[in-house]
Design a protein around this motif. Sequence first.
Motif, PDB file in Angstrom:
ATOM      1  N   GLU A   1      31.922   6.486   9.153  1.00  0.00           N
ATOM      2  CA  GLU A   1      32.128   4.947   8.986  1.00  0.00           C
ATOM      3  C   GLU A   1      30.277   5.302   9.469  1.00  0.00           C
ATOM      4  O   GLU A   1      29.696   3.828   8.680  1.00  0.00           O
ATOM      5  N   LEU A   2      29.385   5.949   9.462  1.00  0.00           N
ATOM      6  CA  LEU A   2      27.883   5.926  10.036  1.00  0.00           C
ATOM      7  C   LEU A   2      27.492   5.600   8.208  1.00  0.00           C
ATOM      8  O   LEU A   2      26.403   4.738   8.299  1.00  0.00           O
ATOM      9  N   PHE A   3      28.081   6.564   7.291  1.00  0.00           N
ATOM     10  CA  PHE A   3      27.859   5.722   5.690  1.00  0.00           C
ATOM     11  C   PHE A   3      27.959   4.770   4.958  1.00  0.00           C
ATOM     12  O   PHE A   3      26.552   4.402   4.636  1.00  0.00           O
ATOM     13  N   LYS A   4      28.878   4.220   5.655  1.00  0.00           N
ATOM     14  CA  LYS A   4      28.759   3.039   5.503  1.00  0.00           C
ATOM     15  C   LYS A   4      27.988   2.281   6.700  1.00  0.00           C
ATOM     16  O   LYS A   4      27.426   0.925   5.632  1.00  0.00           O
ATOM     17  N   ILE A   5      28.015   2.353   7.892  1.00  0.00           N
ATOM     18  CA  ILE A   5      26.878   1.178   8.530  1.00  0.00           C
ATOM     19  C   ILE A   5      25.039   1.157   8.149  1.00  0.00           C
ATOM     20  O   ILE A   5      24.794   0.796   7.831  1.00  0.00           O
ATOM     21  N   PHE A   6      25.417   2.670   7.528  1.00  0.00           N
ATOM     22  CA  PHE A   6      23.358   2.783   6.724  1.00  0.00           C
ATOM     23  C   PHE A   6      23.627   2.698   5.367  1.00  0.00           C
ATOM     24  O   PHE A   6      22.301   2.636   4.718  1.00  0.00           O
ATOM     25  N   SER A   7      24.429   2.075   4.562  1.00  0.00           N
ATOM     26  CA  SER A   7      24.592   1.657   3.373  1.00  0.00           C
ATOM     27  C   SER A   7      24.128   0.073   3.084  1.00  0.00           C
ATOM     28  O   SER A   7      24.312  -0.242   2.142  1.00  0.00           O
ATOM     29  N   LYS A   8      24.405  -0.647   4.387  1.00  0.00           N
ATOM     30  CA  LYS A   8      24.938  -1.809   4.118  1.00  0.00           C
ATOM     31  C   LYS A   8      23.295  -1.762   4.922  1.00  0.00           C
ATOM     32  O   LYS A   8      22.683  -1.895   5.996  1.00  0.00           O
TER      33      LYS A   8
ATOM     34  N   ASN B   1      31.909  -3.142  -1.787  1.00  0.00           N
ATOM     35  CA  ASN B   1      31.094  -3.655  -3.315  1.00  0.00           C
ATOM     36  C   ASN B   1      30.022  -3.308  -2.643  1.00  0.00           C
ATOM     37  O   ASN B   1      29.479  -3.526  -4.449  1.00  0.00           O
ATOM     38  N   TYR B   2      29.318  -2.780  -2.346  1.00  0.00           N
ATOM     39  CA  TYR B   2      27.613  -2.597  -1.786  1.00  0.00           C
ATOM     40  C   TYR B   2      27.544  -0.731  -2.401  1.00  0.00           C
ATOM     41  O   TYR B   2      26.292  -0.726  -2.436  1.00  0.00           O
ATOM     42  N   LEU B   3      28.568  -0.488  -2.900  1.00  0.00           N
ATOM     43  CA  LEU B   3      28.716   1.067  -2.920  1.00  0.00           C
ATOM     44  C   LEU B   3      28.756   1.387  -4.935  1.00  0.00           C
ATOM     45  O   LEU B   3      30.155   0.380  -4.971  1.00  0.00           O
ATOM     46  N   SER B   4      29.024   2.559  -5.686  1.00  0.00           N
ATOM     47  CA  SER B   4      29.085   2.571  -6.021  1.00  0.00           C
ATOM     48  C   SER B   4      31.152   3.081  -6.415  1.00  0.00           C
ATOM     49  O   SER B   4      30.952   3.004  -5.278  1.00  0.00           O
ATOM     50  N   ALA B   5      31.424   2.541  -7.535  1.00  0.00           N
ATOM     51  CA  ALA B   5      32.720   2.944  -7.998  1.00  0.00           C
ATOM     52  C   ALA B   5      33.429   4.417  -7.118  1.00  0.00           C
ATOM     53  O   ALA B   5      33.904   4.987  -6.435  1.00  0.00           O
ATOM     54  N   ARG B   6      32.092   5.683  -7.678  1.00  0.00           N
ATOM     55  CA  ARG B   6      32.355   7.185  -7.180  1.00  0.00           C
ATOM     56  C   ARG B   6      32.169   7.284  -5.630  1.00  0.00           C
ATOM     57  O   ARG B   6      33.084   7.872  -5.019  1.00  0.00           O
ATOM     58  N   LYS B   7      31.531   5.840  -5.432  1.00  0.00           N
ATOM     59  CA  LYS B   7      31.705   6.349  -3.611  1.00  0.00           C
ATOM     60  C   LYS B   7      31.933   5.716  -3.023  1.00  0.00           C
ATOM     61  O   LYS B   7      33.000   6.754  -1.981  1.00  0.00           O
ATOM     62  N   ASN B   8      32.654   5.142  -3.731  1.00  0.00           N
ATOM     63  CA  ASN B   8      34.348   4.539  -2.703  1.00  0.00           C
ATOM     64  C   ASN B   8      34.961   5.226  -2.853  1.00  0.00           C
ATOM     65  O   ASN B   8      36.373   5.498  -2.406  1.00  0.00           O
ATOM     66  N   LEU B   9      35.226   6.090  -4.103  1.00  0.00           N
ATOM     67  CA  LEU B   9      36.511   6.868  -4.221  1.00  0.00           C
ATOM     68  C   LEU B   9      36.071   8.121  -3.558  1.00  0.00           C
ATOM     69  O   LEU B   9      37.408   8.562  -3.026  1.00  0.00           O
ATOM     70  N   GLU B  10      35.307   8.257  -3.132  1.00  0.00           N
ATOM     71  CA  GLU B  10      34.843  10.079  -2.196  1.00  0.00           C
ATOM     72  C   GLU B  10      35.076   9.234  -0.662  1.00  0.00           C
ATOM     73  O   GLU B  10      35.937  10.464  -0.409  1.00  0.00           O
ATOM     74  N   ILE B  11      35.008   7.825  -0.122  1.00  0.00           N
ATOM     75  CA  ILE B  11      35.554   7.924   1.090  1.00  0.00           C
ATOM     76  C   ILE B  11      37.046   7.830   0.590  1.00  0.00           C
ATOM     77  O   ILE B  11      37.747   8.431   1.911  1.00  0.00           O
ATOM     78  N   LEU B  12      37.812   6.934  -0.237  1.00  0.00           N
ATOM     79  CA  LEU B  12      39.338   7.819   0.334  1.00  0.00           C
ATOM     80  C   LEU B  12      40.199   8.377  -0.081  1.00  0.00           C
ATOM     81  O   LEU B  12      40.332   8.445   0.372  1.00  0.00           O
ATOM     82  N   GLY B  13      38.678   9.590  -0.372  1.00  0.00           N
ATOM     83  CA  GLY B  13      39.968  10.774  -0.343  1.00  0.00           C
ATOM     84  C   GLY B  13      39.355  11.178  -0.143  1.00  0.00           C
ATOM     85  O   GLY B  13      40.131  12.169   0.708  1.00  0.00           O
TER      86      GLY B  13
ATOM     87  N   SER C   1      27.655   3.096 -10.744  1.00  0.00           N
ATOM     88  CA  SER C   1      27.471   1.453 -10.865  1.00  0.00           C
ATOM     89  C   SER C   1      28.193   0.763  -9.297  1.00  0.00           C
ATOM     90  O   SER C   1      28.928   1.342  -9.594  1.00  0.00           O
ATOM     91  N   ILE C   2      27.108  -0.298  -8.844  1.00  0.00           N
ATOM     92  CA  ILE C   2      27.309  -0.416  -7.784  1.00  0.00           C
ATOM     93  C   ILE C   2      28.293  -1.331  -8.021  1.00  0.00           C
ATOM     94  O   ILE C   2      29.029  -2.634  -9.363  1.00  0.00           O
ATOM     95  N   VAL C   3      29.958  -1.651  -7.455  1.00  0.00           N
ATOM     96  CA  VAL C   3      31.155  -2.327  -8.068  1.00  0.00           C
ATOM     97  C   VAL C   3      30.444  -3.970  -7.632  1.00  0.00           C
ATOM     98  O   VAL C   3      31.614  -4.263  -8.612  1.00  0.00           O
ATOM     99  N   ARG C   4      30.111  -4.474  -7.192  1.00  0.00           N
ATOM    100  CA  ARG C   4      29.714  -5.741  -7.148  1.00  0.00           C
ATOM    101  C   ARG C   4      29.552  -6.301  -8.366  1.00  0.00           C
ATOM    102  O   ARG C   4      29.560  -7.124  -8.707  1.00  0.00           O
ATOM    103  N   THR C   5      29.048  -4.812  -9.359  1.00  0.00           N
ATOM    104  CA  THR C   5      28.384  -5.458 -10.837  1.00  0.00           C
ATOM    105  C   THR C   5      29.905  -5.438 -11.774  1.00  0.00           C
ATOM    106  O   THR C   5      29.710  -5.923 -12.617  1.00  0.00           O
ATOM    107  N   TYR C   6      31.405  -5.546 -10.787  1.00  0.00           N
ATOM    108  CA  TYR C   6      32.139  -4.863 -11.777  1.00  0.00           C
ATOM    109  C   TYR C   6      33.065  -6.356 -12.893  1.00  0.00           C
ATOM    110  O   TYR C   6      32.910  -7.071 -11.748  1.00  0.00           O
TER     111      TYR C   6
END
Lengths: 279, 306
Positions: free
Chosen positions: A9-16, B90-102, B129-134
């Motif tokens: 959650e912190l990572f998400k907050i500080f990514s925005k 959308n503000y994160l890359s595909a890899r970061k999204n998958l890492e969070i969900l993983g 790439s940032i998911v917003r660009t997909y």
Amino acid sequence: MMIKLISIELFKIFSKPRTYIGFGAIIIIVLALEFGILLQGDNIMGIIIANIKDRFMFEGNIINLYLVSYVILNTLWVHVPILVALVAGDLLAGEANAGTFRLILTRPISRVKLVFAKFIAGWIYAVMLVILMAILSIGIGKILFGAGDLLVVTNKVNVFSSDDLLWRFAGAYAYGILSMTTVAALSFMLSSMADNSIGPIIGTVAGIVGITIISTVGASLLGPVNKYIFTSYLPSWQLFFQTDSGLASLGHAVLIQLIYIVGFMGITIWYFRKKDILS
Amino acid sequence: MDPYIEIHNLSKHYGPIKAVDDLSMKVLPGDIYGFLGPNGSGKSTTIRMMLSLIRPTSGQILLFGRDLATDRFKTLSRIGALIEKPDFYNYLSARKNLEILGKLSDISNLKTRVDEVLDIVGLVPRADSIVRTYSLGMKQRLGIAQALLHHPDLIVLDEPTNGLDPQGQKEIRDLIKSLNRDKNITILISSHILYEIEQIANRMIIIDRGKSLVEGNVQDLVNSQDRQVAFVLGDTTAALKLLDNTPWTARILKSNDERIYFKINKDEIPHLNTFLVENKMQIFAVEPVRSLEDFFLQITDDDKVN
């Protein structure tokens, strides 16, 4: 799992980007006030003590880092709640709005743990805002103005010796954190009920301002109810700059804030546990 | 082996509106199970209840033989899902999204696994790439990647080809078939694109207005119905004259210069073919016209009449 959830959650907050609006606003507000006082401080102080200068003799550095920090603290309950609501109001509603609840709540995690993790992450952000404000106001204040005794003029005049002030400021900032936790909890509760973060953010700010106006204007009408309304205690950090009788009221203020925090969180958990995710 | 999904008398009511009404269905291990119904028929609501996003009003959901209501964590850890639109941070890359969900799924060797699923869906070149660009197609593939992340036994895909161009739809269908064939993953796919289900599913259910209309093997369901067949002939006028006064004439739907359309059962097609050939008619082709789409429309129309 809890620590992992909080770190996510912190990572998400500080990514925005919106997160940094708060830090930027604090820096601008503090710097503006500090330099404003540096340039116009003597005039402002002259107005404040105009009525008492004939009866008191002022010596030494009246416009010092403590006075400046005290003035800056006065902005705490005006500006920081907006900045806290900006992030706390987005914590749950932002996920609903983005449709990402479908990703995270279909995984084997508890909704209650998620709520706590999000709130703790939002709380850490609020604490960071207050600490940044403290560091900036005291740090830059020391460079620009130097130390000195603190003159507090309310309905009476209190003078605090410089060696009696650090703990008072520490207490005031700690109380400020508590107040902002209440604001965050309110915003978070509204966030759990919304699918868009605009509502909780505006709702929090409007709620605080509205309740404050009603409880101030209608103080005689509300009477004893007023002392149980949390907004009455948002500026209670000022109790640290009163005499001992002021500090005695602090326990009640802290208790009311804690009750509201627990209440807001209880409603959030109750609501979010049974919420259908339709977004 | 227990069915992977077993739903008994599931209902979801929003006030007087019955979004899902006494629905029962069963998905077996190894199935590609088509969940078919028109828009607003209750497919997404059912899927959301299956994944504990929505609370049922009544009924029971068993996943892998366990009750979802009491064993949520153990069941969800074996399911991957892509529900409706593929939404991400959308503000994160595909890899970061998958890492969070993983991390939420507590996956060991997460970085390696993220690379593996990105490779399966062909997103390695754009992983950072940032998911917003997909594009939508890339997001759909990323949606399947996140569903695969924790080695699920069952994947639930809610309208996974929605909004994709024909090429994108084919890519997703091929990917689904390969996951089922090569990785032995059971798949539930909802769709209102009937051709899609006919192409990839082995079993299916058709629902409308929250109710089950029919469930079973896709081919059996389609073949159990009369179908339209077009015979492409050298001389349709002669053929029509020949068929006149035979039982086949009652089965003719329409004709033109090239084709005669019949409404007949699958087993009758060779008999009709033999009859025409024995009477010296030139047959250039026999084209199936009847499809799952007709079957679906017939079923849902019948339900509306009833």
